[in-house]
Scaffold this motif. Structure first.
Motif, PDB file in Angstrom:
ATOM      1  N   HIS A   2      60.036  67.253  50.762  1.00  0.00           N
ATOM      2  CA  HIS A   2      59.734  65.936  50.211  1.00  0.00           C
ATOM      3  C   HIS A   2      59.550  65.963  48.693  1.00  0.00           C
ATOM      4  O   HIS A   2      59.454  64.939  48.061  1.00  0.00           O
ATOM      5  CB  HIS A   2      58.537  65.302  50.913  1.00  0.00           C
ATOM      6  CG  HIS A   2      57.229  65.959  50.602  1.00  0.00           C
ATOM      7  ND1 HIS A   2      56.064  65.255  50.490  1.00  0.00           N
ATOM      8  CD2 HIS A   2      56.907  67.234  50.373  1.00  0.00           C
ATOM      9  CE1 HIS A   2      55.092  66.091  50.205  1.00  0.00           C
ATOM     10  NE2 HIS A   2      55.561  67.286  50.136  1.00  0.00           N
ATOM     11  N   GLU A   3      59.532  67.164  48.117  1.00  0.00           N
ATOM     12  CA  GLU A   3      59.425  67.275  46.660  1.00  0.00           C
ATOM     13  C   GLU A   3      60.613  66.607  45.968  1.00  0.00           C
ATOM     14  O   GLU A   3      60.484  66.081  44.879  1.00  0.00           O
ATOM     15  CB  GLU A   3      59.338  68.746  46.229  1.00  0.00           C
ATOM     16  CG  GLU A   3      57.961  69.354  46.349  1.00  0.00           C
ATOM     17  CD  GLU A   3      57.655  69.823  47.762  1.00  0.00           C
ATOM     18  OE1 GLU A   3      58.536  69.695  48.640  1.00  0.00           O
ATOM     19  OE2 GLU A   3      56.528  70.305  47.999  1.00  0.00           O
ATOM     20  N   MET A   4      61.789  66.636  46.629  1.00  0.00           N
ATOM     21  CA  MET A   4      62.980  66.016  46.031  1.00  0.00           C
ATOM     22  C   MET A   4      62.772  64.511  45.904  1.00  0.00           C
ATOM     23  O   MET A   4      63.076  63.924  44.867  1.00  0.00           O
ATOM     24  CB  MET A   4      64.219  66.335  46.877  1.00  0.00           C
ATOM     25  CG  MET A   4      65.531  65.952  46.223  1.00  0.00           C
ATOM     26  SD  MET A   4      65.768  66.587  44.533  1.00  0.00           S
ATOM     27  CE  MET A   4      66.672  68.102  44.845  1.00  0.00           C
ATOM     28  N   ALA A   5      62.249  63.889  46.943  1.00  0.00           N
ATOM     29  CA  ALA A   5      61.989  62.449  46.908  1.00  0.00           C
ATOM     30  C   ALA A   5      60.943  62.125  45.841  1.00  0.00           C
ATOM     31  O   ALA A   5      61.057  61.138  45.114  1.00  0.00           O
ATOM     32  CB  ALA A   5      61.523  61.970  48.277  1.00  0.00           C
ATOM     33  N   LEU A   6      59.941  62.976  45.739  1.00  0.00           N
ATOM     34  CA  LEU A   6      58.897  62.773  44.729  1.00  0.00           C
ATOM     35  C   LEU A   6      59.467  62.887  43.325  1.00  0.00           C
ATOM     36  O   LEU A   6      59.158  62.075  42.449  1.00  0.00           O
ATOM     37  CB  LEU A   6      57.785  63.816  44.904  1.00  0.00           C
ATOM     38  CG  LEU A   6      56.863  63.629  46.098  1.00  0.00           C
ATOM     39  CD1 LEU A   6      55.928  64.811  46.227  1.00  0.00           C
ATOM     40  CD2 LEU A   6      56.074  62.347  45.952  1.00  0.00           C
ATOM     41  N   ARG A  41      54.078  73.127  43.816  1.00  0.00           N
ATOM     42  CA  ARG A  41      54.358  73.020  42.369  1.00  0.00           C
ATOM     43  C   ARG A  41      55.735  73.543  41.989  1.00  0.00           C
ATOM     44  O   ARG A  41      56.470  72.896  41.267  1.00  0.00           O
ATOM     45  CB  ARG A  41      53.341  73.840  41.586  1.00  0.00           C
ATOM     46  CG  ARG A  41      51.989  73.213  41.463  1.00  0.00           C
ATOM     47  CD  ARG A  41      51.058  74.214  40.818  1.00  0.00           C
ATOM     48  NE  ARG A  41      51.226  74.204  39.369  1.00  0.00           N
ATOM     49  CZ  ARG A  41      50.240  73.888  38.525  1.00  0.00           C
ATOM     50  NH1 ARG A  41      49.061  73.598  38.976  1.00  0.00           N
ATOM     51  NH2 ARG A  41      50.438  73.888  37.236  1.00  0.00           N
ATOM     52  N   ASP A  42      56.052  74.746  42.463  1.00  0.00           N
ATOM     53  CA  ASP A  42      57.327  75.366  42.096  1.00  0.00           C
ATOM     54  C   ASP A  42      58.499  74.541  42.602  1.00  0.00           C
ATOM     55  O   ASP A  42      59.490  74.350  41.902  1.00  0.00           O
ATOM     56  CB  ASP A  42      57.419  76.791  42.656  1.00  0.00           C
ATOM     57  CG  ASP A  42      56.443  77.725  41.965  1.00  0.00           C
ATOM     58  OD1 ASP A  42      55.862  77.312  40.938  1.00  0.00           O
ATOM     59  OD2 ASP A  42      56.268  78.858  42.444  1.00  0.00           O
ATOM     60  N   ALA A  43      58.366  74.047  43.827  1.00  0.00           N
ATOM     61  CA  ALA A  43      59.438  73.235  44.411  1.00  0.00           C
ATOM     62  C   ALA A  43      59.605  71.956  43.621  1.00  0.00           C
ATOM     63  O   ALA A  43      60.725  71.509  43.360  1.00  0.00           O
ATOM     64  CB  ALA A  43      59.130  72.918  45.873  1.00  0.00           C
ATOM     65  N   CYS A  47      62.920  70.725  41.653  1.00  0.00           N
ATOM     66  CA  CYS A  47      63.544  69.440  41.948  1.00  0.00           C
ATOM     67  C   CYS A  47      63.604  68.562  40.704  1.00  0.00           C
ATOM     68  O   CYS A  47      64.569  67.834  40.493  1.00  0.00           O
ATOM     69  CB  CYS A  47      62.785  68.705  43.050  1.00  0.00           C
ATOM     70  SG  CYS A  47      62.916  69.530  44.637  1.00  0.00           S
ATOM     71  N   PHE A  48      62.560  68.656  39.873  1.00  0.00           N
ATOM     72  CA  PHE A  48      62.533  67.873  38.642  1.00  0.00           C
ATOM     73  C   PHE A  48      63.703  68.274  37.747  1.00  0.00           C
ATOM     74  O   PHE A  48      64.408  67.428  37.207  1.00  0.00           O
ATOM     75  CB  PHE A  48      61.198  68.077  37.922  1.00  0.00           C
ATOM     76  CG  PHE A  48      61.086  67.312  36.642  1.00  0.00           C
ATOM     77  CD1 PHE A  48      60.794  65.962  36.654  1.00  0.00           C
ATOM     78  CD2 PHE A  48      61.260  67.945  35.413  1.00  0.00           C
ATOM     79  CE1 PHE A  48      60.701  65.240  35.467  1.00  0.00           C
ATOM     80  CE2 PHE A  48      61.170  67.241  34.228  1.00  0.00           C
ATOM     81  CZ  PHE A  48      60.885  65.887  34.260  1.00  0.00           C
ATOM     82  N   ASP A  49      63.920  69.581  37.619  1.00  0.00           N
ATOM     83  CA  ASP A  49      65.047  70.073  36.813  1.00  0.00           C
ATOM     84  C   ASP A  49      66.369  69.562  37.378  1.00  0.00           C
ATOM     85  O   ASP A  49      67.274  69.206  36.626  1.00  0.00           O
ATOM     86  CB  ASP A  49      65.068  71.609  36.795  1.00  0.00           C
ATOM     87  CG  ASP A  49      63.974  72.168  35.902  1.00  0.00           C
ATOM     88  OD1 ASP A  49      63.384  71.386  35.122  1.00  0.00           O
ATOM     89  OD2 ASP A  49      63.701  73.377  35.988  1.00  0.00           O
TER      90      ASP A  49
END
Ligand SMILES: [Zn+2]
Length: 113
Positions: A2-6, A41-43, A47-49
């Motif tokens: 779900h980090e991608m959606a965030l 955090r790392d994920a 994903c942010f990058d």
């Protein structure tokens, strides 16, 4: 993951803020992340990058400030620190806890150029 959606909703927020301020580029994003938020955090950085690639926030630095968790304990009648979800109250050992802080994720500020 779900980090991608965030990361995507975060990017939307950042892009809107950048547009409002007439920015050409976003150089850094500062994020507040609760210790109880189930976000890796790392994920999230990864994903942010990925989502910022080629856009206005391409190469922006993601700074993450951790917010400690806290809960309201019914028996104690006070606010207590909570290291992670599922932990008992550190004062009385009870489980009648309502999380009051640490589940949030919030963009605190962005740096623009
Ligand atoms: Zn307690």
């Amino acid at each position: 993951m779900h980090e991608m959606a965030l990361a995507e909703s975060m990017l939307e927020l950042v892009e809107n803020a950048a547009k409002r301020n007439g920015a050409a580029r976003v150089t850094a994003v500062r994020l507040e992340l609760g210790a109880l938020s189930h976000v890796e955090r790392d994920a999230l950085s990864f994903c942010f990058d990925a989502v910022t690639k080629g856009g206005i926030a391409n190469g922006a630095v993601l700074e993450i400030d951790a917010t400690p968790g806290a809960a309201w304990c019914m028996p104690c009648g006070e606010r207590v620190p909570l290291a992670q979800l599922g932990d008992p109250c550190p004062r009385c050992g009870g489980w009648q806890l309502t999380v009051v802080q640490g589940e949030e994720m919030r963009v605190k500020e962005i740096e623009i150029a």
